[in-house]
Design an enzyme around this catalytic site. Structure first.
Site, PDB file in Angstrom:
ATOM      1  CB  SER A 116       6.367  20.370  40.799  1.00 53.61           C
ATOM      2  OG  SER A 116       7.370  21.193  41.485  1.00 53.61           O
ATOM      3  CG  HIS A 168       6.421  24.603  38.486  1.00 60.23           C
ATOM      4  ND1 HIS A 168       5.169  25.082  39.273  1.00 60.23           N
ATOM      5  CD2 HIS A 168       6.951  24.081  39.344  1.00 60.23           C
ATOM      6  CE1 HIS A 168       5.174  24.482  40.448  1.00 60.23           C
ATOM      7  NE2 HIS A 168       6.307  23.748  40.537  1.00 60.23           N
TER       8      HIS A 168
END
Length: 222
Positions: A116, A168
């Site tokens: 991610s 992220h």
């Protein structure tokens, strides 16, 4: 957009799949412990590969499946726009900055990983594309969808401790800067040389800041 097959995306997908299968079939290897971002191992054991390898490991089937689906579908679109080597750079540099952000801001005892960070790098790069192609309806529609996904993920991350929100955010910023620096092969007239150089230098600057922020957690830099 280019019509070649997205072989870089296929390669990245294959690497993630092989590593996950190894984690599943050979749990005694404890690959997540060997390859994940774990700050003490970076500092005390000089395992600097952990700034790269965490983007190829996953914690469980759902974690792998979600990232795999997003990589498969979004990766094709981004590779078609950026071209092969630019796509690879954006993916890897986004993931690396995401891991530096994890190193800098997560608790030292945190073990993190997952594609991610690199996927958010693709999101960041696509937002940059949207900024430069305001006259393209298809790109604007995708940009709005991706922006909504980013917002939802960051909001959920505030309430879910299992989500590495710092990774992220780092990936998002790293991918945006990398995407701005490499531009796109058939639209470089929309990216000024000055802006591209500035983005590249700022990428280096932010990475160094994250490194020093992580070192301060161990009182190695005042």
């Amino acid at each position: 957009m280019r019509k070649e097959k997205p072989y870089v995306m296929y390669t990245l997908f294959a690497i993630n799949t092989i590593v996950f299968l190894m984690q599943y079939l050979f749990p005694s290897l404890a690959l997540e412990n060997q390859l994940g971002m774990f700050s003490p191992a970076v500092i005390w054991q000089e395992q600097y590969w952990r700034f790269i390898t965490p983007m190829f490991i996953h914690f469980g089937l759902m974690h792998f499946a979600l990232n795999g689906v997003v990589l498969y579908y979004m990766g094709q679109q981004c590779e078609a726009i950026f071209g092969h080597w630019r796509f690879a750079l954006v993916y890897l540099l986004g993931g690396i900055m995401g891991n530096f952000a994890s190193f800098a801001f997560n608790q030292p005892t945190t073990l993190s990983g997952g594609a991610s960070t690199a996927i958010f790098g693709l999101f960041g790069a696509f937002l940059v594309i949207g900024l430069h192609y305001r006259d393209n309806g298809a790109i604007q529609a995708l940009t709005r969808q991706f922006a909504l996904f980013i917002l939802m993920n960051l909001v959920f991350g505030l309430f879910d401790s299992t989500i590495d929100i710092w990774g992220h955010l780092g990936g998002l910023i790293g991918g945006a800067l990398a995407g701005w620096a490499v531009a796109v092969p058939y639209g470089q007239e929309r990216f000024t040389t000055r802006a591209r150089i500035t983005a590249g230098l700022f990428f280096i600057f932010v990475t160094v800041l994250l490194l020093f922020a992580g070192l301060r957690n161990f009182n190695l830099y005042q």
